[in-house]
Design an enzyme around this catalytic site. Structure first.
Site, short mmCIF file in Angstrom:
data_model
loop_
_atom_site.label_atom_id
_atom_site.label_comp_id
_atom_site.label_asym_id
_atom_site.label_seq_id
_atom_site.Cartn_x
_atom_site.Cartn_y
_atom_site.Cartn_z
N LYS A 36 1.02 -1.14 -0.18
CA LYS A 36 0.11 -0.07 -0.02
C LYS A 36 0.76 1.32 0.05
O LYS A 36 0.71 2.12 -0.80
CB LYS A 36 -0.93 -0.08 1.33
CG LYS A 36 -2.03 -0.58 1.10
CD LYS A 36 -2.83 -0.63 2.57
CE LYS A 36 -4.14 -1.25 2.59
NZ LYS A 36 -5.20 -0.74 1.45
N GLU A 54 12.04 8.14 1.25
CA GLU A 54 13.37 7.77 1.09
C GLU A 54 13.49 6.45 1.14
O GLU A 54 13.91 5.71 0.19
CB GLU A 54 14.13 8.50 2.29
CG GLU A 54 14.21 10.06 2.11
CD GLU A 54 14.89 10.44 0.63
OE1 GLU A 54 15.73 9.64 0.15
OE2 GLU A 54 14.40 11.35 0.19
N ARG A 59 9.84 -5.14 9.92
CA ARG A 59 10.25 -6.20 10.49
C ARG A 59 9.15 -7.00 11.43
O ARG A 59 8.10 -6.19 11.88
CB ARG A 59 11.47 -5.88 11.42
CG ARG A 59 11.25 -4.93 12.76
CD ARG A 59 11.02 -5.59 13.89
NE ARG A 59 10.58 -4.66 14.90
CZ ARG A 59 9.37 -4.48 15.48
NH1 ARG A 59 8.37 -4.98 14.86
NH2 ARG A 59 8.94 -3.64 16.54
N LYS A 61 8.89 -8.51 15.22
CA LYS A 61 9.53 -8.31 16.65
C LYS A 61 9.99 -9.89 17.09
O LYS A 61 9.44 -10.79 16.83
CB LYS A 61 8.65 -7.92 17.75
CG LYS A 61 9.32 -7.16 18.72
CD LYS A 61 7.98 -6.35 19.73
CE LYS A 61 8.60 -5.85 20.76
NZ LYS A 61 9.14 -4.53 20.24
N GLU A 155 2.04 -1.97 13.25
CA GLU A 155 2.53 -0.62 13.93
C GLU A 155 3.36 0.19 12.66
O GLU A 155 4.14 -0.26 12.20
CB GLU A 155 3.39 -0.58 15.20
CG GLU A 155 3.37 0.70 15.75
CD GLU A 155 4.49 0.89 16.74
OE1 GLU A 155 4.07 1.05 18.15
OE2 GLU A 155 5.89 0.89 16.23
N GLU A 170 19.85 6.40 19.60
CA GLU A 170 19.40 6.63 21.07
C GLU A 170 19.15 4.94 21.62
O GLU A 170 19.38 4.84 22.62
CB GLU A 170 18.22 7.63 21.29
CG GLU A 170 17.83 7.85 22.58
CD GLU A 170 16.76 6.95 23.00
OE1 GLU A 170 16.32 7.19 24.25
OE2 GLU A 170 16.23 6.01 22.34
P1 0O2 Z 1 12.16 -1.82 19.94
O1 0O2 Z 1 12.99 -2.63 20.32
O2 0O2 Z 1 12.41 -0.81 18.66
O3 0O2 Z 1 10.78 -2.83 19.28
P2 0O2 Z 1 2.12 0.47 23.22
O4 0O2 Z 1 2.30 -0.13 21.79
O5 0O2 Z 1 1.01 1.41 23.44
O6 0O2 Z 1 1.69 -0.89 24.05
P3 0O2 Z 1 4.62 1.34 23.74
O7 0O2 Z 1 5.28 -0.05 23.06
O8 0O2 Z 1 5.60 1.88 24.44
O9 0O2 Z 1 3.39 0.95 23.99
O10 0O2 Z 1 4.29 2.25 22.34
P4 0O2 Z 1 5.12 3.27 21.72
O11 0O2 Z 1 5.36 4.56 22.17
O12 0O2 Z 1 4.50 3.60 20.25
O13 0O2 Z 1 6.66 2.74 21.15
C1 0O2 Z 1 6.72 1.61 20.22
C2 0O2 Z 1 7.90 1.63 19.90
O14 0O2 Z 1 8.57 2.97 19.41
C3 0O2 Z 1 9.07 1.23 20.46
O15 0O2 Z 1 9.22 -0.10 20.56
C4 0O2 Z 1 10.37 1.59 19.63
O16 0O2 Z 1 10.68 1.14 18.51
C5 0O2 Z 1 9.96 3.34 19.38
N1 0O2 Z 1 10.01 4.15 20.38
C6 0O2 Z 1 9.12 4.60 21.64
N2 0O2 Z 1 9.88 5.36 22.31
C7 0O2 Z 1 11.17 5.26 22.07
C8 0O2 Z 1 12.22 6.10 22.53
O17 0O2 Z 1 12.37 6.89 23.53
N3 0O2 Z 1 13.59 5.93 21.60
C9 0O2 Z 1 13.59 4.92 20.54
N4 0O2 Z 1 14.82 5.09 20.19
N5 0O2 Z 1 12.70 4.28 20.27
C10 0O2 Z 1 11.49 4.58 20.75
P5 0O2 Z 1 10.09 -1.07 21.44
O18 0O2 Z 1 9.33 -2.25 21.73
O19 0O2 Z 1 10.03 -0.30 22.99
O20 0O2 Z 1 11.36 -1.16 21.00
#
Ligand code: 0O2
Length: 222
Positions: A36, A54, A59, A61, A155, A170
């Site tokens: 899409k 870009e 992926r 998880k 997502e 980060e």
């Molecule tokens: P990973 O290792 O990247 O997969 P919810 O979905 O509402 O239950 P969640 O998961 O906190 O709660 O939702 P949110 O805030 O949408 O965050 C989902 C993903 O966004 C994270 O997945 C990260 O990929 C990214 N993300 C969110 N906050 C940060 C941050 O402060 N820094 C960075 N670099 N990425 C962030 P994961 O599973 O936490 O991590």
């Protein structure tokens, strides 16, 4: 008897077979959303001679990361909890040149008939405490199988290249320090996040100026 759960009417037990089925479903959902997004990008090129995207990454998880998240939420590791409480098992990241592209793209995705938007988190207008900026959409997409249609969660993260650079760095630092980075590093990262916003704003301005200058040049030549 195996514990049973349903995924929009589709019943599965716990175990390796269920995990394989789930992976297959989430992979199929990812393929649909990715296609899409690619079609929207191609259409944009066709109409405006311009690609807003870009690059795209997607992926599934890893089981380790899913278990870690469930633990963080206080749930035991089960297929049931995974499907119900981990929203980003299937994730697609769309990286754009400009912030304006992010909102254009999210609007276009929101209008797709077979995508249901469950929630939106605008970490661009409302950055996280860490400085994290990105636009998140949680959607479901129907996966049509031979006997069932299953609404599957994906997502979608949309961000600029500068935001992506910041988030990748980060993320590495966060994992290196397991969430306990020294205060000065967290402070410097927040500062860098402000620089990212300035860079994005400046590049957008520059792009507009280039378009205007080009149009003026073409007018002069006529
Ligand atoms: P990973 O290792 O990247 O997969 P919810 O979905 O509402 O239950 P969640 O998961 O906190 O709660 O939702 P949110 O805030 O949408 O965050 C989902 C993903 O966004 C994270 O997945 C990260 O990929 C990214 N993300 C969110 N906050 C940060 C941050 O402060 N820094 C960075 N670099 N990425 C962030 P994961 O599973 O936490 O991590």
């Amino acid at each position: 008897m195996d514990k049973e759960f349903t995924l929009s009417g589709f019943s599965l037990g716990e175990g390796v077979d269920s995990w394989n089925t789930i992976t297959f479903l989430y992979n199929s959902a990812l393929k649909k959303v990715r296609t899409k997004v690619e079609i929207l990008n191609d259409e944009f090129q066709q109409v405006h001679q311009y690609n807003p995207i870009e690059y795209i990454k997607s992926r599934i998880k890893t089981p380790r990361s899913i278990v870690k998240k469930l633990k963080r939420y206080g749930y035991e590791s089960s297929i049931n909890n995974m499907v119900n409480y981990v929203n980003d098992i299937a994730g697609i990241r769309i990286v754009c040149s400009f912030t304006s592209d992010i909102y254009k793209l999210s609007e276009m995705l929101g209008k797709q008939n077979d995508l249901t938007v469950i929630s939106v988190k605008d970490y661009i207008r409302h950055p996280k405490e860490s400085g994290y900026k990105s636009y998140h959409m949680l959607v479901t997409v129907p996966v049509f199988l031979s006997e069932y249609t299953i609404d599957t969660k994906v997502e979608i993260q949309i961000r600029t290249m500068a935001m992506d650079f910041w988030a990748s760095l980060e993320h590495k630092i966060y994992y290196k320090f397991e969430g306990n980075a020294p205060a000065y590093i967290s402070r410097d990262l927040r500062e860098c996040s402000d620089i990212v916003s300035m860079l994005d704003a400046k590049m957008l301005q520059l792009n507009e100026a280039i378009k205007e200058a080009k149009a003026a040049q073409e007018d002069d030549m006529m």
